[in-house]
Design a protein around this motif. Sequence first.
Motif, PDB file in Angstrom:
ATOM      1  N   ALA A 297       0.956  -1.383   0.094  1.00  0.00           N
ATOM      2  CA  ALA A 297      -0.007  -0.048   0.082  1.00  0.00           C
ATOM      3  C   ALA A 297       0.983   1.078  -0.108  1.00  0.00           C
ATOM      4  N   TYR A 298       1.885   1.291   0.705  1.00  0.00           N
ATOM      5  CA  TYR A 298       2.857   2.219   0.803  1.00  0.00           C
ATOM      6  C   TYR A 298       3.473   2.907  -0.720  1.00  0.00           C
ATOM      7  N   LEU A 299       3.749   1.667  -1.439  1.00  0.00           N
ATOM      8  CA  LEU A 299       4.199   2.079  -2.998  1.00  0.00           C
ATOM      9  C   LEU A 299       3.042   2.050  -3.852  1.00  0.00           C
ATOM     10  N   SER A 300       1.811   1.783  -3.423  1.00  0.00           N
ATOM     11  CA  SER A 300       0.706   1.455  -4.320  1.00  0.00           C
ATOM     12  C   SER A 300       1.297   0.805  -5.607  1.00  0.00           C
ATOM     13  N   SER A 301       1.783  -0.414  -5.197  1.00  0.00           N
ATOM     14  CA  SER A 301       2.298  -1.212  -6.267  1.00  0.00           C
ATOM     15  C   SER A 301       2.532  -2.564  -5.969  1.00  0.00           C
ATOM     16  N   TYR A 302       2.448  -3.594  -6.540  1.00  0.00           N
ATOM     17  CA  TYR A 302       3.035  -5.052  -6.443  1.00  0.00           C
ATOM     18  C   TYR A 302       4.337  -4.908  -5.992  1.00  0.00           C
ATOM     19  N   ILE A 303       4.892  -5.762  -5.110  1.00  0.00           N
ATOM     20  CA  ILE A 303       6.464  -5.785  -5.055  1.00  0.00           C
ATOM     21  C   ILE A 303       6.634  -7.483  -5.392  1.00  0.00           C
ATOM     22  N   ALA A 304       7.797  -7.565  -5.929  1.00  0.00           N
ATOM     23  CA  ALA A 304       8.333  -8.974  -5.989  1.00  0.00           C
ATOM     24  C   ALA A 304       9.539  -9.125  -5.321  1.00  0.00           C
ATOM     25  N   VAL A 305       9.847 -10.084  -4.463  1.00  0.00           N
ATOM     26  CA  VAL A 305      11.096 -10.043  -3.617  1.00  0.00           C
ATOM     27  C   VAL A 305      11.728 -11.609  -4.144  1.00  0.00           C
ATOM     28  N   TYR A 306      13.052 -11.743  -4.218  1.00  0.00           N
ATOM     29  CA  TYR A 306      13.744 -13.120  -4.460  1.00  0.00           C
ATOM     30  C   TYR A 306      15.129 -12.930  -4.375  1.00  0.00           C
ATOM     31  N   LEU A 307      16.002 -14.060  -4.496  1.00  0.00           N
ATOM     32  CA  LEU A 307      17.455 -14.074  -4.263  1.00  0.00           C
ATOM     33  C   LEU A 307      17.798 -14.338  -5.641  1.00  0.00           C
ATOM     34  N   ASP A 308      18.731 -13.630  -6.093  1.00  0.00           N
ATOM     35  CA  ASP A 308      19.158 -13.847  -7.627  1.00  0.00           C
ATOM     36  C   ASP A 308      20.380 -14.947  -7.365  1.00  0.00           C
ATOM     37  N   TRP A 309      20.734 -15.131  -8.784  1.00  0.00           N
ATOM     38  CA  TRP A 309      21.905 -16.036  -9.026  1.00  0.00           C
ATOM     39  C   TRP A 309      23.033 -15.781  -8.219  1.00  0.00           C
ATOM     40  N   ASP A 310      23.253 -14.397  -7.817  1.00  0.00           N
ATOM     41  CA  ASP A 310      24.541 -14.010  -6.896  1.00  0.00           C
ATOM     42  C   ASP A 310      24.205 -14.144  -5.627  1.00  0.00           C
ATOM     43  N   LYS A 312      21.969 -12.378  -4.008  1.00  0.00           N
ATOM     44  CA  LYS A 312      21.391 -11.215  -3.306  1.00  0.00           C
ATOM     45  C   LYS A 312      19.832 -10.957  -3.518  1.00  0.00           C
ATOM     46  N   LEU A 313      19.322 -10.455  -2.562  1.00  0.00           N
ATOM     47  CA  LEU A 313      17.870 -10.215  -2.444  1.00  0.00           C
ATOM     48  C   LEU A 313      17.723  -9.036  -3.161  1.00  0.00           C
ATOM     49  N   LYS A 314      16.773  -9.338  -4.160  1.00  0.00           N
ATOM     50  CA  LYS A 314      16.333  -8.114  -5.135  1.00  0.00           C
ATOM     51  C   LYS A 314      14.780  -7.879  -4.934  1.00  0.00           C
ATOM     52  N   ILE A 315      14.226  -6.728  -5.194  1.00  0.00           N
ATOM     53  CA  ILE A 315      12.936  -6.289  -5.086  1.00  0.00           C
ATOM     54  C   ILE A 315      12.654  -5.675  -6.601  1.00  0.00           C
ATOM     55  N   ARG A 316      11.357  -5.868  -7.159  1.00  0.00           N
ATOM     56  CA  ARG A 316      10.744  -5.343  -8.098  1.00  0.00           C
ATOM     57  C   ARG A 316       9.489  -4.752  -7.846  1.00  0.00           C
ATOM     58  N   THR A 317       8.839  -3.776  -8.710  1.00  0.00           N
ATOM     59  CA  THR A 317       7.626  -3.376  -8.553  1.00  0.00           C
ATOM     60  C   THR A 317       6.834  -3.348  -9.734  1.00  0.00           C
ATOM     61  N   ALA A 318       5.448  -3.437  -9.738  1.00  0.00           N
ATOM     62  CA  ALA A 318       4.774  -3.811 -10.824  1.00  0.00           C
ATOM     63  C   ALA A 318       3.391  -3.156 -10.511  1.00  0.00           C
ATOM     64  N   PRO A 319       2.341  -2.772 -11.585  1.00  0.00           N
ATOM     65  CA  PRO A 319       1.079  -2.449 -11.418  1.00  0.00           C
ATOM     66  C   PRO A 319       0.168  -3.450 -11.198  1.00  0.00           C
ATOM     67  N   THR A 320       0.506  -4.808 -11.763  1.00  0.00           N
ATOM     68  CA  THR A 320      -0.431  -5.860 -11.748  1.00  0.00           C
ATOM     69  C   THR A 320       0.444  -7.153 -11.042  1.00  0.00           C
ATOM     70  N   TYR A 321      -0.251  -7.778 -10.949  1.00  0.00           N
ATOM     71  CA  TYR A 321       0.386  -9.307 -10.517  1.00  0.00           C
ATOM     72  C   TYR A 321       1.401  -9.868 -11.223  1.00  0.00           C
TER      73      TYR A 321
END
Length: 400
Positions: A297-310, A312-321
């Motif tokens: 709700a704070y970002l008014s966005s979906y967020i995706a969290v995951y570990l990458d191949w290196d 490292k935890l990464k985060i992305r945002t998007a308007p839909t799932y």
Amino acid sequence: MSTAGRGDRGRPASPLTRPPSVVELGTLEQPDRGNPSFIRDGGMSGPVGGKLLWLFGDAISPHFGLVDNSAALGPSLPVSAAADLTRTDEQTDADGNPVPFIPMTAAEQNPPEGDRFALWAGNRIVPTADGSGDAWVFFHQLQIPWDFDSHPWWTSAGIARIHAPDARHRYPYVTRDNPVACNPTCLFTAQVDPHQFNGTAIVDDGYLYLTHAGSNPPYGRPLFATRADFSALDRLLTEGDGPGDTETAAQIKALFRYWNGGPGADPASWVDDMTQAASMVGFEEAWGGHHSISWNAYLSSYIAVYLDWDRKLKIRTAPTYVGPWSAPMELYDTASACTDNGTLNLYSGWDHPDLATANGRSIVVSYYCGNSVGSSVPAQVHLLRATFPEPHRLSKNKEK
């Protein structure tokens, strides 16, 4: 957690332009604390009976061998920013060892020679529609060879009900008495379906959304998505005539529609043919296919969290799932808390929206740091808190 009214509407994406500040919170409490060889992975979660419930995969110790899937109660919900999120309350046996949470059927307890069955929950559970405090857990039923490679890991997906504690049960418990609980009929099966959806469940705008991480050798794990009318799904799961009700099982499966790569907000992008499912762009770097998607709700966005191949935890945002997703931003380098000379297993990076505070400005993320034999790093689920900048800066990109 339902985010009704905020979901698949095609609003502008809101990528962060500055990384959040991150604080390590410690590791989740677990049984057998005095044994450095104790291993338990997972760290899935969701609300049950007014508290957070943690779910785990394998628990391994020289004291008790292997326990497949276990669970522990966490803090009362909603949480305060000062709450100790690492404290747990767990049902154990007479010797203080973890006990299985999702019960196995007789067939699962007696697998073919050389194999074992495992029941691993998806990384999020969702409340049932009746307001009882119960929840649905979307789990994988895996048939795994003990040598790990004599045949593929045959995977199916089912749904079971988690019951909130009551007068006869101090802890939550699970029943597998609906038509698609893999008892024996599953919702999705390895022998029939190209995808076995059970990941990052949320209910939004009346739909249940799930993902599945496919396989693109050698390491790629593309993500696919499905959705179903949650009210109809909940009703059929609740009112069906039990495990042998194959007619209702077929009706449940027919509710699901699969994202074909079109605009996420367009109903035409969700089709009834699973073979037409398309993968989300840019997620093949998710290590092991482990990921989470939630509404913030704070970002008014979906967020995706995951570990990458290196790792490292990464985060992305998007308007839909299903996107379109922003470029990844580094959230945290796990090397600061998970370093060893041995071979480390590092996976299961995801966020826990029920533990967010300040309207989503601060989120809680977990990851599993495993170890090799003789490693000095405990094999535990780590927690951290990430706090987004104030004020956050949003991009002007529109959904395409």
